[in-house]
Design an enzyme around this catalytic site. Structure first.
Site, PDB file in Angstrom:
ATOM      1  N   GLY A  51       0.826  -1.208   0.000  1.00  0.00           N
ATOM      2  CA  GLY A  51       0.000   0.000   0.000  1.00  0.00           C
ATOM      3  C   GLY A  51       0.857   1.254   0.000  1.00  0.00           C
ATOM      4  N   ASP A  52       0.663   2.098   1.007  1.00  0.00           N
ATOM      5  CA  ASP A  52       1.471   3.319   1.077  1.00  0.00           C
ATOM      6  C   ASP A  52       2.474   3.217   2.223  1.00  0.00           C
ATOM      7  OD1 ASP A  52      -0.342   3.411   3.108  1.00  0.00           O
ATOM      8  OD2 ASP A  52      -0.842   5.527   2.881  1.00  0.00           O
TER       9      ASP A  52
END
Ligand code: C2E
Ligand code: CA
Ligand code: CA
Length: 647
Positions: free
Chosen positions: A301-302
């Site tokens: 993801g981030d």
């Protein structure tokens, strides 16, 4: 054309190898055959000539032997093929010429036995040469011609019919040998080329396999969006670093757990395509901090992980700050300026732990708890963080069943007018869990984060309304204040739930006061304004809670008809200094904007006195009453005034 030329060169070099490879056997056989021939049929006639012939042939064979040995000792790269071919041809044809000379020169003196032996030897040499010389067509043909033709022609010239017939046979077999040589050379040539082609195929195959292996490596180790290591690749590289630590090659390392702030917003508002490009740009910025020995990966993801080898805490803090600064620089995507930031949690090996999985977990904990407080910063792990987090997780889990287990209840704290008369009660949620009361300051944020506040808030409002009915039976006109979280406003059914509640319990809207915090005005969401005014149309009142602690200004409050402003307890606590000015300012504005002012957290008679002097409309605090249980609340209604000083 170029392919043919390279094929010709290939045949020349490979053919030469074949010629020299077979040469040793030819030399030995030639030497044995010449010895047998010479010494079997040597007589006084031609003795010297035959000995000379034999010595000459032996000398040639010896030279060829030396030449062959040289061939094998010379490295391929240093071989000049044309020169070696010339040397071989000369040696080979000179040998053939000597054999031929024997047949022609000594023919007149041949006995039948010697004649037969010569025929057999020459035929055998010619026959053998068709295959052993197949590495070069010219040599093969010339060798055959040289060995057979002169002897056959000599026989052909003889007066005896059987001899001339044998001569014809000899010429025929010369032709046959030449045809054989051509065929066998062609065959050898094809084999050489085919072998080369196979070699090329195999090497191409190896090349393809190498490329595929590289691709598979990249797919399994590299994150396709950012080009950074993926989780699996990072873990295996980081495990190596852990082993280096255990083997004392390095002093330790730091794990940075990096989580972008605001990335979800970008994805939700600008779309995944822009989101991907933002991730790509930020990954590239992160990679600028890569140094040999360190590691960087996209964890998912981030989230990213950076591993710094041998860094002390000071260096880690510096690096963390630099990373945050770099990731906070604006990004331009499609002409749009996008600004994100990052929160970083750091764990240190060996100070915090020595297991990689545990260190990652600890850095994650540090990041997570920092994000909850002040994002966009760097935080180191410490034990307290973890116990806080574990407690949070446990409480969150327990909250799932708190309502069903009857662990929640409401307490009520009265709000009074300057005469001490109760005008309303504030419903305050309580959670009794495993023998102790958990503070709302702890569990309300948890319920907000998990969204459970929507369900529990609805329950609290029903419960408060039920109590309100009982209160109103005893004291009509007393209102109920219920705290409402921002999250509850986002719920689609919020307005209809309240409306339904009012109609079910036949409650007048004006008896219900909803307390919202200032942050609600920051949101500037039209939907929220609409919901507030929809409820106000049914008479419901709105209070701004904890006034002065948030970010909103009074000008924002103009946008909406606020009924009450509750000045936060911190100002009431501080009436001797700044607090008083705030109270006076709010009182001034209240006249223009037409709202009532409630002072929260009134604890002393002195505070009460000052507040009354300022003209505060209502007060709430321990001075009048602490929050009470249901029964105590109803009992309190028997008292006329809660203000000892006013009585
Ligand atoms: P709040 O809305 O500001 O509630 C008032 C808080 O001040 C209550 O704390 C109350 O017990 C306390 N208090 C009242 N008078 C005094 C005083 O004289 N001195 C001092 N030191 N404190 C006083 P409590 O019950 O711990 O609630 C804390 C916060 O939890 C509330 O602050 C409110 O924001 C939230 N909360 C409580 N119940 C609910 C609820 O049902 N729903 C929502 N959304 N939030 C709630
Ligand atoms: Ca409140
Ligand atoms: Ca308050």
């Amino acid at each position: 054309m170029s392919i043919n030329r390279s094929n010709a060169a290939l045949y020349q070099s490979e053919g030469l190898k074949l010629l020299y490879g077979n040469s040793l056997l030819g030399i030995i056989i030639g030497f044995i055959a010449s010895g047998i021939l010479t010494f079997t049929f040597i007589t006084n006639v031609h003795f010297a000539a035959k000995m000379t012939w034999w010595l000459m042939l032996s000398a040639v064979l010896f030279l060829r032997l030396i030449d062959t040995l040289f061939w094998f000792r010379t490295p391929d790269s240093a071989k000049n093929h044309t020169r070696w071919q010339l040397r071989f041809s000369l040696g080979c044809l000179f040998t053939a010429a000597l054999w031929s000379a024997y047949g022609v020169l000594f023919f007149p003196s041949f006995s039948l036995a010697e004649f037969t032996t010569v025929v057999v030897i020459l035929s055998a040499l010619a026959g053998g040469a068709t295959s052993t010389l197949s590495g070069n067509l010219t040599i093969a043909i010339l060798y055959n011609l040289t060995i057979l033709a002169p002897f056959s022609l000599t026989m052909l010239a003889q007066p005896e019919t059987w001899q001339s017939n044998l001569g014809i046979l000899g010429m025929c077999s010369t032709a046959a040998m030449i045809v054989g040589a051509i065929r066998s050379t062609r065959y050898t040539r094809e084999v050489i080329l085919l072998r080369d082609k196979n070699k090329m195929l195999v090497s191409n195959m190896e090349d393809t396999i190498r490329k595929r292996t590289q691709q598979i490596y990249e797919i399994s180790h590299i994150d396709s969006l950012t080009g950074l290591y993926n989780r699996a690749a990072f873990l295996s590289a980081a495990e190596d670093i852990c082993s280096q630590y255990r083997e004392k090659h390095i002093d330790g390392f730091c794990i940075f757990f990096i989580d972008l702030d605001g990335f979800k917003n970008i994805n939700d508002t600008l779309g995944h395509d822009i989101g991907d490009r933002v991730l790509h740009t930020l990954s590239a910025r992160l990679y600028e901090f890569y140094r040999p020995g360190s590691q960087v990966c996209r964890w998912g993801g981030d989230e990213f992980i950076f591993l710094l080898v041998n860094g002390d805490k000071y260096a880690a803090q510096q690096l963390g700050d630099e990373i945050v600064r770099s990731l906070s620089r604006p990004i331009i995507v499609d002409g749009q300026k996008v600004t994100l930031s990052a929160t970083i949690g750091i764990s240190v090996c060996p100070e915090h732990d020595t297991s990689l999985t545990r260190l990652i977990q600890l850095a994650d904990i540090a990041m997570y708890s920092q994000k909850g407080k002040y994002p966009e910063r760097v935080a180191f792990y410490n034990m307290e963080l973890e116990s806080n987090l574990l407690r949070k997780i446990a409480l969150n889990e327990a909250l799932k069943t708190a309502l069903a287990n009857d662990e929640l209840r409401l307490m009520y704290q009265p709000i009074v007018n300057p005469q001490g008369r109760i005008v309303s009660f504030e419903a305050l949620l309580r959670w009794h869990y495993q023998g102790s009361d958990i503070s709302p300051a702890e569990f309300i944020p948890l319920m907000e984060q998990s969204g459970r506040i929507v369900e529990i808030g609805k329950w609290a409002m029903e419960e408060a309304c039920r109590t309100l009915l009982e209160i109103q039976k005893r004291r009509p006109g007393v209102a109920m204040c219920v705290n409402i979280s921002m999250i509850q406003f986002y719920d689609k059914e919020f307005v209809s739930n309240v409306t339904q509640l009012l109609s079910t319990w036949q409650i007048d809207g004006s008896s219900l006061h909803l307390e919202v915090t200032e942050s609600i005005f920051n949101a500037e969401l039209q939907v929220i304004y609409q919901k507030i005014s929809a409820l106000q149309q049914q008479g419901v009142r709105f209070s701004v809670d904890d006034f002065g602690t948030g970010y909103s200004s009074l000008s924002v409050i103009q946008n909406i008809n606020v009924d009450y402003i509750k000045i936060d307890r911190s100002f009431i606590n501080n009436l001797d200094s700044k607090g008083l000015a705030i109270v006076e300012a709010v009182m001034n504005i209240s006249q223009g904007l037409k709202f009532y002012v409630v002072a929260e957290g009134v604890e002393t008679a002195k505070q009460r006195q000052k507040l009354i002097k300022c003209g505060v409309h209502f007060m709430q605090g321990y001075y009048f009453s602490r929050p009470l249980e249901y029964a105590g609340t109803l009992a309190l209604l028997e008292t006329d005034s809660l203000d000892v000083a006013a009585q």
